[in-house]
Write a protein that holds these residues in place. Structure first.
Motif, mmCIF file in Angstrom:
data_model
loop_
_atom_site.group_PDB
_atom_site.id
_atom_site.type_symbol
_atom_site.label_atom_id
_atom_site.label_comp_id
_atom_site.label_asym_id
_atom_site.label_seq_id
_atom_site.Cartn_x
_atom_site.Cartn_y
_atom_site.Cartn_z
ATOM 1 N N THR A 180 0.831 -1.206 0.000
ATOM 2 C CA THR A 180 0.000 0.000 0.000
ATOM 3 C C THR A 180 0.863 1.252 0.000
ATOM 4 O OG1 THR A 180 -1.825 -1.097 1.155
ATOM 5 C CG2 THR A 180 -1.725 1.304 1.304
ATOM 6 N N LEU A 181 1.873 1.296 0.849
ATOM 7 C CA LEU A 181 2.737 2.473 0.912
ATOM 8 C C LEU A 181 3.487 2.661 -0.395
ATOM 9 C CD1 LEU A 181 3.821 4.802 2.619
ATOM 10 C CD2 LEU A 181 5.646 3.273 3.406
ATOM 11 N N THR A 182 3.944 1.574 -0.996
ATOM 12 C CA THR A 182 4.653 1.663 -2.281
ATOM 13 C C THR A 182 3.773 2.304 -3.345
ATOM 14 O OG1 THR A 182 5.970 -0.306 -1.754
ATOM 15 C CG2 THR A 182 5.837 0.336 -4.077
ATOM 16 N N ALA A 183 2.506 1.892 -3.404
ATOM 17 C CA ALA A 183 1.584 2.467 -4.385
ATOM 18 C C ALA A 183 1.378 3.954 -4.143
ATOM 19 C CB ALA A 183 0.249 1.731 -4.333
ATOM 20 N N LEU A 184 1.331 4.370 -2.892
ATOM 21 C CA LEU A 184 1.134 5.780 -2.574
ATOM 22 C C LEU A 184 2.366 6.621 -2.921
ATOM 23 C CD1 LEU A 184 -0.689 5.529 0.883
ATOM 24 C CD2 LEU A 184 -1.700 6.105 -1.328
ATOM 25 N N LEU A 185 3.554 6.034 -2.778
ATOM 26 C CA LEU A 185 4.790 6.789 -3.019
ATOM 27 C C LEU A 185 5.079 6.988 -4.502
ATOM 28 C CD1 LEU A 185 7.049 5.245 -0.254
ATOM 29 C CD2 LEU A 185 6.198 7.588 -0.347
ATOM 30 N N GLY A 186 4.533 6.136 -5.357
ATOM 31 C CA GLY A 186 4.695 6.348 -6.789
ATOM 32 C C GLY A 186 5.740 5.453 -7.428
ATOM 33 N N PRO A 187 6.017 5.677 -8.722
ATOM 34 C CA PRO A 187 6.844 4.759 -9.513
ATOM 35 C C PRO A 187 8.297 4.648 -9.078
ATOM 36 C CG PRO A 187 6.358 6.767 -10.751
ATOM 37 C CD PRO A 187 5.499 6.797 -9.529
ATOM 38 N N ALA A 188 8.810 5.612 -8.323
ATOM 39 C CA ALA A 188 10.203 5.531 -7.882
ATOM 40 C C ALA A 188 10.398 4.582 -6.716
ATOM 41 C CB ALA A 188 10.724 6.921 -7.502
ATOM 42 N N ALA A 189 9.307 4.102 -6.128
ATOM 43 C CA ALA A 189 9.374 3.196 -4.983
ATOM 44 C C ALA A 189 9.101 1.763 -5.425
ATOM 45 C CB ALA A 189 8.365 3.611 -3.919
ATOM 46 N N ALA A 190 9.720 0.820 -4.725
ATOM 47 C CA ALA A 190 9.517 -0.594 -5.040
ATOM 48 C C ALA A 190 9.405 -1.391 -3.747
ATOM 49 C CB ALA A 190 10.670 -1.130 -5.886
ATOM 50 N N ASP A 191 8.418 -2.283 -3.703
ATOM 51 C CA ASP A 191 8.251 -3.196 -2.579
ATOM 52 C C ASP A 191 9.246 -4.335 -2.769
ATOM 53 O OD1 ASP A 191 7.449 -5.047 -0.685
ATOM 54 O OD2 ASP A 191 5.339 -5.005 -1.220
ATOM 55 N N ILE A 192 10.239 -4.436 -1.869
ATOM 56 C CA ILE A 192 11.320 -5.396 -2.076
ATOM 57 C C ILE A 192 11.239 -6.591 -1.115
ATOM 58 C CG2 ILE A 192 12.900 -3.797 -3.216
ATOM 59 C CD1 ILE A 192 13.352 -4.615 0.460
ATOM 60 N N GLY A 193 10.126 -6.717 -0.403
ATOM 61 C CA GLY A 193 9.993 -7.853 0.492
ATOM 62 C C GLY A 193 10.475 -7.533 1.900
ATOM 63 N N GLN A 194 10.866 -8.560 2.653
ATOM 64 C CA GLN A 194 11.174 -8.393 4.064
ATOM 65 C C GLN A 194 12.662 -8.476 4.394
ATOM 66 O OE1 GLN A 194 8.652 -10.843 6.602
ATOM 67 N NE2 GLN A 194 7.016 -10.806 5.083
ATOM 68 N N ALA A 195 13.525 -8.607 3.389
ATOM 69 C CA ALA A 195 14.964 -8.693 3.629
ATOM 70 C C ALA A 195 15.628 -7.342 3.359
ATOM 71 C CB ALA A 195 15.585 -9.777 2.755
ATOM 72 N N TRP A 196 16.683 -7.039 4.134
ATOM 73 C CA TRP A 196 17.428 -5.787 3.964
ATOM 74 C C TRP A 196 18.111 -5.796 2.602
ATOM 75 C CZ3 TRP A 196 17.575 -1.153 6.076
ATOM 76 C CH2 TRP A 196 18.679 -0.322 5.853
ATOM 77 N N PRO A 197 17.882 -4.765 1.775
ATOM 78 C CA PRO A 197 18.373 -4.814 0.395
ATOM 79 C C PRO A 197 19.779 -4.244 0.214
ATOM 80 C CG PRO A 197 16.973 -2.901 0.689
ATOM 81 C CD PRO A 197 17.005 -3.602 2.024
ATOM 82 N N HIS A 198 20.470 -4.802 -0.766
ATOM 83 C CA HIS A 198 21.716 -4.245 -1.280
ATOM 84 C C HIS A 198 21.492 -4.019 -2.769
ATOM 85 C CE1 HIS A 198 23.834 -5.433 2.424
ATOM 86 N NE2 HIS A 198 23.075 -6.513 2.355
ATOM 87 N N SER A 199 21.946 -2.881 -3.278
ATOM 88 C CA SER A 199 21.706 -2.567 -4.682
ATOM 89 C C SER A 199 22.958 -1.972 -5.317
ATOM 90 C CB SER A 199 20.537 -1.589 -4.810
ATOM 91 O OG SER A 199 20.246 -1.336 -6.171
ATOM 92 N N HIS A 200 22.901 -1.843 -6.633
ATOM 93 C CA HIS A 200 24.021 -1.313 -7.395
ATOM 94 C C HIS A 200 23.550 -0.126 -8.223
ATOM 95 C CE1 HIS A 200 25.958 -5.084 -6.321
ATOM 96 N NE2 HIS A 200 24.902 -5.717 -6.818
ATOM 97 N N SER A 201 24.418 0.842 -8.384
ATOM 98 C CA SER A 201 24.115 2.031 -9.173
ATOM 99 C C SER A 201 23.963 1.655 -10.642
ATOM 100 C CB SER A 201 25.229 3.070 -9.010
ATOM 101 O OG SER A 201 25.101 4.104 -9.962
ATOM 102 N N THR A 202 23.009 2.275 -11.322
ATOM 103 C CA THR A 202 22.839 2.020 -12.755
ATOM 104 C C THR A 202 23.982 2.624 -13.564
ATOM 105 O OG1 THR A 202 21.485 4.023 -12.938
ATOM 106 C CG2 THR A 202 20.324 1.938 -12.583
ATOM 107 N N ARG A 203 24.715 3.567 -12.967
ATOM 108 C CA ARG A 203 25.809 4.223 -13.702
ATOM 109 C C ARG A 203 27.148 3.544 -13.478
ATOM 110 N NH1 ARG A 203 22.548 8.229 -11.727
ATOM 111 N NH2 ARG A 203 23.811 8.481 -9.844
ATOM 112 N N THR A 204 27.468 3.245 -12.227
ATOM 113 C CA THR A 204 28.796 2.711 -11.906
ATOM 114 C C THR A 204 28.788 1.224 -11.589
ATOM 115 O OG1 THR A 204 28.587 3.164 -9.538
ATOM 116 C CG2 THR A 204 29.375 4.973 -10.939
ATOM 117 N N GLN A 205 27.618 0.634 -11.376
ATOM 118 C CA GLN A 205 27.474 -0.763 -10.975
ATOM 119 C C GLN A 205 28.011 -1.036 -9.570
ATOM 120 O OE1 GLN A 205 25.724 -2.878 -13.088
ATOM 121 N NE2 GLN A 205 25.457 -0.941 -14.154
ATOM 122 N N ALA A 206 28.472 -0.002 -8.876
ATOM 123 C CA ALA A 206 28.984 -0.172 -7.516
ATOM 124 C C ALA A 206 27.831 -0.128 -6.516
ATOM 125 C CB ALA A 206 29.995 0.928 -7.195
#
Length: 205
Positions: free
Chosen positions: A77-103
């Motif tokens: 519900t909160l993800t839908a309210l925040l808009g397209p820049a938000a994503a529901d990623i489940g219940q685990a702490w996320p690690h991500s990589h930059s789209t520019r540097t891959q770091a």
């Protein structure tokens, strides 16, 4: 005698208000948020949980990660309210990589829980994990506690306030009875909820 409307004449659409009547929050009053330690090193001494919080690599992503701390937390519900820049990623702490540097980059994470026993217990365990430096790489942006019912005991009010003060930004969403009938429409929200969504979409330093 009044004339009958012409069925072949286009009628003007009825305009609906984009903002519904405002809602009160007895827990927060006029405040939209409370603030606390911005990094784990500034947190008060808390005992680390026996079971580490799970982690996950969500790949290349730049936006806001919305993490439910338990089943039925309200992350979708909160993800839908925040808009397209938000994503529901489940219940685990996320690690991500930059789209520019891959770091690996400090992905902003909004944690979500309900204010029932299950939710408050999960939120406390999560905060103890964060305060003890077990959640790294990404950055905790806010904790959102969503009211679990129309009435709240004094004990749960006290617990909710305490947890909200233990994170960089603590936000409380009051009980919304209308959301039981239909999903909230991001274009038609009470003023307080609109202000909360704007606040959560504002980047932090």
């Amino acid at each position: 005698m009044s004339a009958l409307p012409n069925p072949f004449t286009a009628t003007k659409p009825i305009k609906t208000s984009e903002t519904l009547p405002d809602v009160r929050d007895e827990l927060m009053g006029k405040d939209l948020l409370v603030t606390g330690p911005t990094t784990p090193g500034l947190s008060p001494t808390l005992e680390a949980p026996q079971t580490p919080w799970p982690h996950q690599d969500i790949g290349v992503f730049e936006g806001q990660a919305i993490m439910g701390l338990h089943g039925g937390a309200g992350a979708t519900t909160l993800t839908a309210l925040l808009g397209p820049a938000a994503a529901d990623i489940g219940q685990a702490w996320p690690h991500s990589h930059s789209t520019r540097t891959q770091a690996t980059w400090p992905l902003p994470v909004i944690a979500v829980a309900r204010t029932d026993h299950t939710g408050l217990s999960a939120a406390e365990r999560f905060i103890r994990s964060w305060a003890n430096g077990q959640l790294t790489d990404s950055k905790l942006s806010a904790l959102v506690l969503i009211e679990a019912g129309p009435r709240t005991s004094e004990a749960r009010k006290k617990a909710t306030k305490r947890l909200l003060r233990m994170v960089p930004r603590g936000v409380h969403i009051p009980w919304m009875d209308s959301w039981l009938d239909t999903p909230p429409d991001p274009n038609r929200l009470p003023g307080r909820i609109k202000r909360i969504i704007k606040l959560l979409n504002t980047p932090t330093q």
